[in-house]
Write a protein that holds these residues in place. Structure first.
Motif, PDB file in Angstrom:
ATOM      1  N   PRO A 138       3.511  -4.325   3.375  1.00  0.00           N
ATOM      2  CA  PRO A 138       3.410  -2.701   2.892  1.00  0.00           C
ATOM      3  C   PRO A 138       4.070  -2.205   4.640  1.00  0.00           C
ATOM      4  O   PRO A 138       3.355  -2.192   4.767  1.00  0.00           O
ATOM      5  CB  PRO A 138       2.234  -2.526   2.054  1.00  0.00           C
ATOM      6  CG  PRO A 138       2.182  -3.802   2.147  1.00  0.00           C
ATOM      7  CD  PRO A 138       2.000  -4.829   3.180  1.00  0.00           C
ATOM      8  N   GLN A 164       7.528   1.732   1.151  1.00  0.00           N
ATOM      9  CA  GLN A 164       6.563   2.448  -0.095  1.00  0.00           C
ATOM     10  C   GLN A 164       6.422   3.429   0.956  1.00  0.00           C
ATOM     11  O   GLN A 164       6.407   3.967   2.196  1.00  0.00           O
ATOM     12  CB  GLN A 164       5.178   1.324   0.350  1.00  0.00           C
ATOM     13  CG  GLN A 164       4.638   0.531  -0.747  1.00  0.00           C
ATOM     14  CD  GLN A 164       3.799  -0.591  -0.526  1.00  0.00           C
ATOM     15  OE1 GLN A 164       2.876  -0.033   0.036  1.00  0.00           O
ATOM     16  NE2 GLN A 164       3.293  -0.947  -1.430  1.00  0.00           N
ATOM     17  N   PHE A 213       1.515   4.566  -0.537  1.00  0.00           N
ATOM     18  CA  PHE A 213       1.443   3.344   1.042  1.00  0.00           C
ATOM     19  C   PHE A 213      -0.411   3.329   1.447  1.00  0.00           C
ATOM     20  O   PHE A 213      -0.566   4.809   1.406  1.00  0.00           O
ATOM     21  CB  PHE A 213       2.230   3.745   2.073  1.00  0.00           C
ATOM     22  CG  PHE A 213       2.035   2.744   3.536  1.00  0.00           C
ATOM     23  CD1 PHE A 213       2.157   1.607   3.476  1.00  0.00           C
ATOM     24  CD2 PHE A 213       1.894   4.102   3.938  1.00  0.00           C
ATOM     25  CE1 PHE A 213       1.944   1.077   5.068  1.00  0.00           C
ATOM     26  CE2 PHE A 213       1.441   3.292   5.772  1.00  0.00           C
ATOM     27  CZ  PHE A 213       1.515   1.379   5.340  1.00  0.00           C
TER      28      PHE A 213
END
Length: 421
Positions: free
Chosen positions: A104, A133, A138
């Motif tokens: 991510p 993200q 996030f």
């Protein structure tokens, strides 16, 4: 005259032939800037507990002609991920690693991070992908590691069972606590939005070798994951360069990254095996990720002794020495027979092990499967103190002739010492 090889049985596990250097430097704590700041030491501790194997800047040592195994490639990829986390703790999150790792990335940092990801993918490791993200979803490595450190400190203050682990799939810290934990502890955990709490019934502790409590002693018998497979702990050692502590186990019990537990109490994961790094080829692996004791169990686990040092060469041939056997749950006495192989104590036993020493157990006694890794020690005049000699590898020809790996060889290879405190 060449020594005729007899029957050899490793007392547990499947051999995994890999090599890697131990950490060789200390990182100074330094706070990072911003609201997601975390000290370098806290980040390192968090990554240790999350099974990242290599300190920043360290490279693997490979034997010439050795083909990379799947485990070696996985280890290399995890090490590269750890370097990425160290460099960008606020910009990336923990990768989901079911298949190709997916990292991510904060959407606004995607371009910056992509070059580092491309570098990893260009080194013939398992490919790593990115997933952008937005701010609302996030969660950074730094944030999750801060939560991990917070829960770790809480757990150390509470006289109740707590199990906690970073979950990359949910980007949360899963915390399991037993019913009866004080309300103020639960409230403190609930203030952290990244903590997911589950409850369990109080554990019944068996005590002794089968269910030790932190700091963990040598001669205990933890379990690998949820497999039911067990192997014995050896000695706490300390790297001289970094000051970092480790616990020894038999290398043939481990693959790199294997995690060990007493029930759900996490006691560490295997970070290295000195089996194919010439000229050592040792049947000793190292665990990290928990607190370890400079003591070993004696007898049937009802007493302990402090390790006050190590003796080179296994001591004096003909001397009585002891084995604190984890699976057998007892202490054996035997006669030290010294090095019975080549000048370097090497023998081809399915895999070539070196620095092997022999002890013949009294009364035709023998060890059991899963006694591998158990401490072999020299007695002193004080029953509460012993010297480390090595850790059990297997038996040779006769079931009561036990082979163990010389602890001094491991200390030399890793620039370490037996920890006495």
């Amino acid at each position: 005259m060449a020594l005729r090889m007899g029957k050899f049985v490793a007392l547990a596990g499947v051999l995994a032939l890999m090599s890697a250097p131990i950490a060789g430097f200390a990182l100074e704590p330094s706070p990072r800037e911003g609201k997601d700041s975390i000290t370098t030491d806290d980040l390192e501790f968090c990554l240790d507990a999350s099974s990242f194997f290599r300190d920043k800047g360290k490279t693997e040592v490979r034997s010439g002609g050795l083909t990379d195994s799947l485990e070696e490639k996985q280890r290399s990829t995890m090490s590269e991920l750890a370097d990425l986390y160290r460099e960008y703790p606020k910009e990336v999150g923990f990768a989901q690693t079911d298949g190709i790792p997916v990292v991510p990335v904060a959407a606004k940092e995607l371009q910056t991070i992509s070059s580092s990801i491309q570098k990893v993918n260009g080194e013939e490791n398992t490919p790593i992908e990115m997933k952008a993200q937005d701010k609302s979803e996030f969660v950074s490595v730094s944030q999750l590691c801060q939560s991990f450190i917070k829960v770790h400190k809480i757990a150390n203050k509470v006289d109740k069972y707590m199990f906690y682990i970073i979950n990359p799939e949910t980007q949360r810290l899963d915390v399991e606590v037993e019913n009866g934990v004080p309300n103020e502890v639960v409230r403190e955990l609930e203030t952290d939005r990244l903590v997911s709490i589950a409850y369990t019934e109080p554990l019944t502790l068996l005590g002794g070798r089968l269910d030790d409590t932190s700091p963990y002693r040598g001669g205990g018998l933890p379990q690998k994951g949820t497999s039911g497979y067990r192997c014995s702990l050896g000695y706490k050692i300390q790297n001289i360069d970094s000051g970092k502590n480790f616990m020894t186990m038999a290398a043939h019990c481990n693959n790199l990254g294997d995690k060990w537990y007493y029930g759900k109490k996490y006691i560490g994961y295997a970070i290295t095996q000195y089996m194919v790094q010439p000229p050592t080829k040792l049947d000793i692996a190292l665990l990290t990720g928990a607190n370890y004791s400079p003591t070993i169990f004696r007898g049937s686990g009802g007493s302990t002794a402090r390790v006050i040092g190590s003796l080179p060469g296994g001591g004096t041939v003909g001397a009585s020495i002891g084995v604190s056997a984890g699976k057998s749950n007892k202490e054996f006495t035997g006669t030290y027979k010294g090095n019975q192989f080549t000048p370097t104590g090497c023998a081809n036993l399915g895999a070539t092990y070196c620095n092997l020493r022999a002890v013949v157990l009294a009364n035709n006694a023998t060890l059991q499967t899963s006694d591998s890794g158990s401490p072999v020690f020299a007695y002193t005049s004080n029953p509460g103190q012993v010297y480390a000699l090595g850790t059990v590898t297997g038996y040779y020809y006769n079931y009561n002739k036990i082979l163990y790996t010389d602890i001094e060889a491991l200390l030399h290879a890793t620039h370490s010492r037996v920890a006495t405190s």
